[in-house]
Design a protein around this motif. Structure first.
Motif, mmCIF file in Angstrom:
data_model
loop_
_atom_site.group_PDB
_atom_site.id
_atom_site.type_symbol
_atom_site.label_atom_id
_atom_site.label_comp_id
_atom_site.label_asym_id
_atom_site.label_seq_id
_atom_site.Cartn_x
_atom_site.Cartn_y
_atom_site.Cartn_z
ATOM 1 N N ASP A 84 33.826 42.266 32.268
ATOM 2 C CA ASP A 84 34.851 41.355 31.760
ATOM 3 C C ASP A 84 34.975 41.425 30.236
ATOM 4 O O ASP A 84 36.080 41.313 29.688
ATOM 5 C CB ASP A 84 34.542 39.918 32.176
ATOM 6 C CG ASP A 84 34.772 39.679 33.662
ATOM 7 O OD1 ASP A 84 35.308 40.589 34.329
ATOM 8 O OD2 ASP A 84 34.409 38.595 34.158
ATOM 9 N N LEU A 85 33.841 41.595 29.555
ATOM 10 C CA LEU A 85 33.839 41.596 28.094
ATOM 11 C C LEU A 85 33.892 43.001 27.503
ATOM 12 O O LEU A 85 33.919 43.157 26.283
ATOM 13 C CB LEU A 85 32.609 40.862 27.573
ATOM 14 C CG LEU A 85 32.484 39.385 27.953
ATOM 15 C CD1 LEU A 85 31.222 38.781 27.349
ATOM 16 C CD2 LEU A 85 33.709 38.600 27.514
ATOM 17 N N ASN A 86 33.869 44.009 28.402
ATOM 18 C CA ASN A 86 33.923 45.409 27.971
ATOM 19 C C ASN A 86 32.778 45.747 27.022
ATOM 20 O O ASN A 86 32.959 46.352 25.949
ATOM 21 C CB ASN A 86 35.266 45.704 27.296
ATOM 22 C CG ASN A 86 35.524 47.203 27.155
ATOM 23 O OD1 ASN A 86 35.037 48.009 27.949
ATOM 24 N ND2 ASN A 86 36.281 47.582 26.133
ATOM 25 N N VAL A 87 31.569 45.338 27.421
ATOM 26 C CA VAL A 87 30.368 45.654 26.658
ATOM 27 C C VAL A 87 29.321 46.210 27.611
ATOM 28 O O VAL A 87 29.492 46.193 28.837
ATOM 29 C CB VAL A 87 29.805 44.410 25.927
ATOM 30 C CG1 VAL A 87 30.814 43.881 24.920
ATOM 31 C CG2 VAL A 87 29.430 43.324 26.929
ATOM 32 N N GLY A 88 28.210 46.713 27.092
ATOM 33 C CA GLY A 88 27.161 47.268 27.919
ATOM 34 C C GLY A 88 26.270 46.204 28.537
ATOM 35 O O GLY A 88 26.197 45.067 28.040
ATOM 36 N N ASP A 89 25.575 46.571 29.615
ATOM 37 C CA ASP A 89 24.662 45.652 30.278
ATOM 38 C C ASP A 89 23.585 45.159 29.318
ATOM 39 O O ASP A 89 23.192 43.981 29.354
ATOM 40 C CB ASP A 89 23.992 46.324 31.479
ATOM 41 C CG ASP A 89 24.963 46.554 32.633
ATOM 42 O OD1 ASP A 89 26.133 46.132 32.504
ATOM 43 O OD2 ASP A 89 24.558 47.133 33.647
ATOM 44 N N SER A 90 23.080 46.046 28.474
ATOM 45 C CA SER A 90 22.011 45.667 27.544
ATOM 46 C C SER A 90 22.494 44.618 26.548
ATOM 47 O O SER A 90 21.736 43.723 26.149
ATOM 48 C CB SER A 90 21.483 46.898 26.808
ATOM 49 O OG SER A 90 22.515 47.522 26.064
ATOM 50 N N THR A 91 23.758 44.726 26.172
ATOM 51 C CA THR A 91 24.327 43.737 25.247
ATOM 52 C C THR A 91 24.388 42.370 25.902
ATOM 53 O O THR A 91 24.060 41.343 25.283
ATOM 54 C CB THR A 91 25.735 44.159 24.803
ATOM 55 O OG1 THR A 91 25.660 45.413 24.133
ATOM 56 C CG2 THR A 91 26.352 43.124 23.875
ATOM 57 N N VAL A 92 24.798 42.342 27.170
ATOM 58 C CA VAL A 92 24.857 41.073 27.896
ATOM 59 C C VAL A 92 23.462 40.477 28.034
ATOM 60 O O VAL A 92 23.260 39.266 27.839
ATOM 61 C CB VAL A 92 25.497 41.260 29.288
ATOM 62 C CG1 VAL A 92 25.420 39.965 30.086
ATOM 63 C CG2 VAL A 92 26.941 41.712 29.150
#
Length: 222
Positions: free
Chosen positions: A183-191
């Protein structure tokens, strides 16, 4: 002057626009029927002076809509114009970032006063309603030593960055890290990093506790 009205009732948007045109005939009035549409307007209109927001929008619970708009445009003041008229909710709205609160039932002069007050950089609450001072954080004693109680919810939520607030809202919707990353167009590690910071700043130890602790954002259940 550019003002954005966010309300899902067309007749009220029309009435509010009419009142604002009388007070500010040269103002540019923009409208949105929900938070998603309001975010779209904010993305295209970089010079908004004020947002007038209803808390009771369909698809938005409690203060979530307010927090979403505050994360998208932190410098644009938000005046709540709502059917809610409980002083507790008014105070909590200001603690969550609103610049003022006016009930929908007020007359045009009062609405104009509220708008003018917020545009001047001051906070507005209806007469007789005061913004109570921050709660005193007590200490409790247990196991032979003093423990500092948690700060009020609004203070803990206020520690979050705009992106962390977006992650928080998606956690409250029950979404998993992979879904949030998409949804946020970021990587899993960032989440994962954001979730860790949310846990730390909210002073909780699990995603379930995040949902429980932030129940106060849903003012009707608080």
């Amino acid at each position: 002057m550019r003002l954005l009205i966010v309300d899902d009732h067309p007749l009220f948007r029309e009435a509010l626009s009419s009142a604002l045109r009388l007070a500010y005939p040269d103002a540019v009035l923009l409208e949105a029927e929900g938070i998603e549409a309001a975010c779209a307007v904010m993305a295209s209109e970089r010079d908004l002076d004020l947002v007038l927001l209803d808390l009771g929008l369909q698809g938005s619970t409690g203060f979530e809509g307010l927090l979403t708009l505050r994360t998208r445009a932190p410098r644009v003041p938000v005046l709540i114009v709502s059917g809610q008229d409980e002083p507790r909710i008014m105070r909590e709205a200001l603690r969550h970032g609103a610049a003022g609160f006016v009930p929908k039932a007020v007359d045009k002069p009062t609405l104009t006063l509220a708008v003018g007050t917020v545009l001047s950089g001051a906070l507005y609450l209806p007469p007789g309603v005061s913004l109570a001072p921050p709660e005193t954080i007590p200490e409790t004693v247990g196991e032979g030593r003093a423990h500092r109680a948690k700060a009020p919810l609004a203070e803990r939520v206020g520690r979050l960055t705009p992106q962390q607030l977006r992650v928080l809202m998606l956690i409250r919707q029950g979404k998993l890290n992979k879904q949030i990353a998409h949804d946020l167009n970021v990587g899993d590690s960032t989440v994962k990093a954001h979730v860790s910071e949310i846990l730390r700043k909210l002073e909780v130890i699990s995603r379930t506790q995040i949902v429980i602790e932030t129940a106060g954002l849903d003012f009707e259940r608080a």
